[in-house]
Design a protein around this motif. Structure first.
Motif, mmCIF file in Angstrom:
data_model
loop_
_atom_site.group_PDB
_atom_site.id
_atom_site.type_symbol
_atom_site.label_atom_id
_atom_site.label_comp_id
_atom_site.label_asym_id
_atom_site.label_seq_id
_atom_site.Cartn_x
_atom_site.Cartn_y
_atom_site.Cartn_z
ATOM 1 N N LEU A 1 0.445 -1.556 -0.196
ATOM 2 C CA LEU A 1 -0.232 0.090 0.098
ATOM 3 C C LEU A 1 1.404 1.464 -0.591
ATOM 4 O O LEU A 1 0.345 2.232 -0.117
ATOM 5 C CB LEU A 1 -0.696 -0.136 1.089
ATOM 6 C CG LEU A 1 -1.735 -1.120 0.964
ATOM 7 C CD1 LEU A 1 -2.641 -1.163 2.604
ATOM 8 C CD2 LEU A 1 -3.206 -1.026 0.343
ATOM 9 N N HIS A 2 2.675 1.277 0.418
ATOM 10 C CA HIS A 2 2.389 2.617 0.657
ATOM 11 C C HIS A 2 4.537 2.247 0.154
ATOM 12 O O HIS A 2 4.832 3.068 -0.190
ATOM 13 C CB HIS A 2 3.358 2.570 2.303
ATOM 14 C CG HIS A 2 2.143 2.523 3.066
ATOM 15 N ND1 HIS A 2 1.430 3.252 3.373
ATOM 16 C CD2 HIS A 2 1.951 1.324 3.952
ATOM 17 C CE1 HIS A 2 0.471 3.726 4.275
ATOM 18 N NE2 HIS A 2 0.563 2.395 4.583
ATOM 19 N N ASP A 3 4.444 1.465 -1.483
ATOM 20 C CA ASP A 3 4.964 1.265 -2.190
ATOM 21 C C ASP A 3 4.690 2.890 -3.141
ATOM 22 O O ASP A 3 3.527 2.224 -4.110
ATOM 23 C CB ASP A 3 5.570 -0.056 -2.809
ATOM 24 C CG ASP A 3 6.134 -0.076 -4.178
ATOM 25 O OD1 ASP A 3 7.154 0.647 -4.040
ATOM 26 O OD2 ASP A 3 6.367 -0.948 -4.491
ATOM 27 N N HIS A 4 5.850 3.169 -3.404
ATOM 28 C CA HIS A 4 5.410 4.652 -3.975
ATOM 29 C C HIS A 4 6.323 4.081 -5.650
ATOM 30 O O HIS A 4 5.564 4.729 -6.598
ATOM 31 C CB HIS A 4 6.570 5.676 -3.803
ATOM 32 C CG HIS A 4 6.752 6.685 -5.270
ATOM 33 N ND1 HIS A 4 5.915 7.888 -5.062
ATOM 34 C CD2 HIS A 4 7.647 7.275 -5.546
ATOM 35 C CE1 HIS A 4 6.272 8.389 -5.715
ATOM 36 N NE2 HIS A 4 7.773 8.155 -6.140
ATOM 37 N N ALA A 5 6.729 2.999 -5.846
ATOM 38 C CA ALA A 5 7.420 2.278 -7.102
ATOM 39 C C ALA A 5 6.099 1.570 -7.826
ATOM 40 O O ALA A 5 5.699 2.382 -8.728
ATOM 41 C CB ALA A 5 8.126 1.362 -7.194
ATOM 42 N N GLN A 6 5.207 1.115 -7.505
ATOM 43 C CA GLN A 6 3.868 0.804 -7.527
ATOM 44 C C GLN A 6 2.564 1.436 -8.075
ATOM 45 O O GLN A 6 2.474 1.624 -8.969
ATOM 46 C CB GLN A 6 3.406 -0.441 -7.074
ATOM 47 C CG GLN A 6 2.306 -0.725 -7.114
ATOM 48 C CD GLN A 6 2.531 -1.868 -8.530
ATOM 49 O OE1 GLN A 6 3.467 -2.948 -8.862
ATOM 50 N NE2 GLN A 6 1.635 -1.974 -9.440
ATOM 51 N N ARG A 7 2.565 2.802 -7.381
ATOM 52 C CA ARG A 7 2.204 3.393 -7.665
ATOM 53 C C ARG A 7 2.401 4.030 -8.950
ATOM 54 O O ARG A 7 1.355 4.627 -9.881
ATOM 55 C CB ARG A 7 1.764 4.730 -6.944
ATOM 56 C CG ARG A 7 1.013 4.451 -5.774
ATOM 57 C CD ARG A 7 0.892 5.256 -4.474
ATOM 58 N NE ARG A 7 0.824 6.974 -4.966
ATOM 59 C CZ ARG A 7 0.936 7.783 -3.516
ATOM 60 N NH1 ARG A 7 1.790 7.312 -2.499
ATOM 61 N NH2 ARG A 7 1.026 9.312 -4.335
ATOM 62 N N VAL A 8 4.011 4.674 -9.098
ATOM 63 C CA VAL A 8 4.365 5.373 -10.354
ATOM 64 C C VAL A 8 4.062 4.603 -11.546
ATOM 65 O O VAL A 8 2.955 4.416 -12.660
ATOM 66 C CB VAL A 8 5.984 5.867 -9.967
ATOM 67 C CG1 VAL A 8 6.404 5.565 -11.730
ATOM 68 C CG2 VAL A 8 6.128 6.807 -9.488
ATOM 69 N N VAL A 9 4.618 2.965 -11.884
ATOM 70 C CA VAL A 9 4.169 2.212 -12.524
ATOM 71 C C VAL A 9 1.943 2.017 -13.087
ATOM 72 O O VAL A 9 1.894 2.397 -14.208
ATOM 73 C CB VAL A 9 4.237 0.740 -11.679
ATOM 74 C CG1 VAL A 9 4.033 -0.502 -13.243
ATOM 75 C CG2 VAL A 9 5.960 0.616 -12.007
ATOM 76 N N ASP A 10 1.570 2.090 -11.961
ATOM 77 C CA ASP A 10 0.366 2.406 -12.207
ATOM 78 C C ASP A 10 -0.105 3.444 -13.171
ATOM 79 O O ASP A 10 -0.941 3.164 -13.880
ATOM 80 C CB ASP A 10 -1.113 2.580 -10.737
ATOM 81 C CG ASP A 10 -0.656 0.736 -10.229
ATOM 82 O OD1 ASP A 10 0.385 -0.507 -11.082
ATOM 83 O OD2 ASP A 10 -1.079 0.694 -9.359
#
Length: 180
Positions: A104-113
């Motif tokens: 939930l707090h993974d910035h990299a995943q938010r960027v990829v999304d």
């Protein structure tokens, strides 16, 4: 040899006494311990320890059969109190802390999304893309988006509906025309 035989006979008698006590008082003692702890597993531990103590004190319990039930319930209550005090005295265990979910707090995943959504939006028609940008990125109402785009509010609603369907299709790997 006689002493060993007497010891074995006493152990069997103690075991029989505790089995009889468990049969008679076990269910009500478990219900009592469950009410005190609020946790069935913890209550089972308390009852087990109470009967272990009864086995250790079988001679005294056999001598005073009228007080056995009160003795068992007192032991159970004391075990619950001791358990609560021990838990309060120890620092909180790691499992008792609110875990921080790394996903939930993974910035990299938010960027990829975000990159995936932007790439999918680029694959939409210009009209659909403009409607989505006005409504979702500029946070405008249907009426405000209609004024900004110079179209009727009904057109904005229709385009946004089909744009979201097309966006879902693109993100799912289907061609955009499959959603319309």
């Amino acid at each position: 040899m006689v002493r060993l035989f007497a010891s074995a006979r006493t152990a069997r008698a103690d075991e029989a006494l505790v089995r009889a006590l468990h049969g008679e008082h076990g269910p009500s003692l478990l219900a009592y311990a469950t009410r005190l702890t609020g946790d069935r597993a913890a209550a089972e531990d308390v009852v087990q320890e109470a009967f272990v103590r009864a086995w250790r004190n079988a001679g005294a319990l056999a001598a005073a059969p009228d007080t056995v039930r009160a003795w068992l319930f007192t032991v159970a209550r004391n075990l619950v109190v001791d358990r609560a005090r021990a838990l309060a005295a120890r620092p909180a265990e790691v499992t008792e802390l609110a875990p921080a979910d790394p996903v939930l707090h993974d910035h990299a995943q938010r960027v990829v999304d975000s990159m995936s959504v932007l790439a999918a939006i680029d694959r939409l028609s210009a009209d659909h893309r403009r409607v989505l940008v006005e409504i979702y990125f500029h946070d405008r109402s249907v009426a405000d988006a209609a004024r900004a785009l110079g179209v009727a509010p009904g057109t904005v609603k229709s385009r946004s509906h089909y744009a979201v369907r097309a966006l879902r299709a693109v993100l799912a790997g289907q061609p955009e025309w499959a959603a319309t």
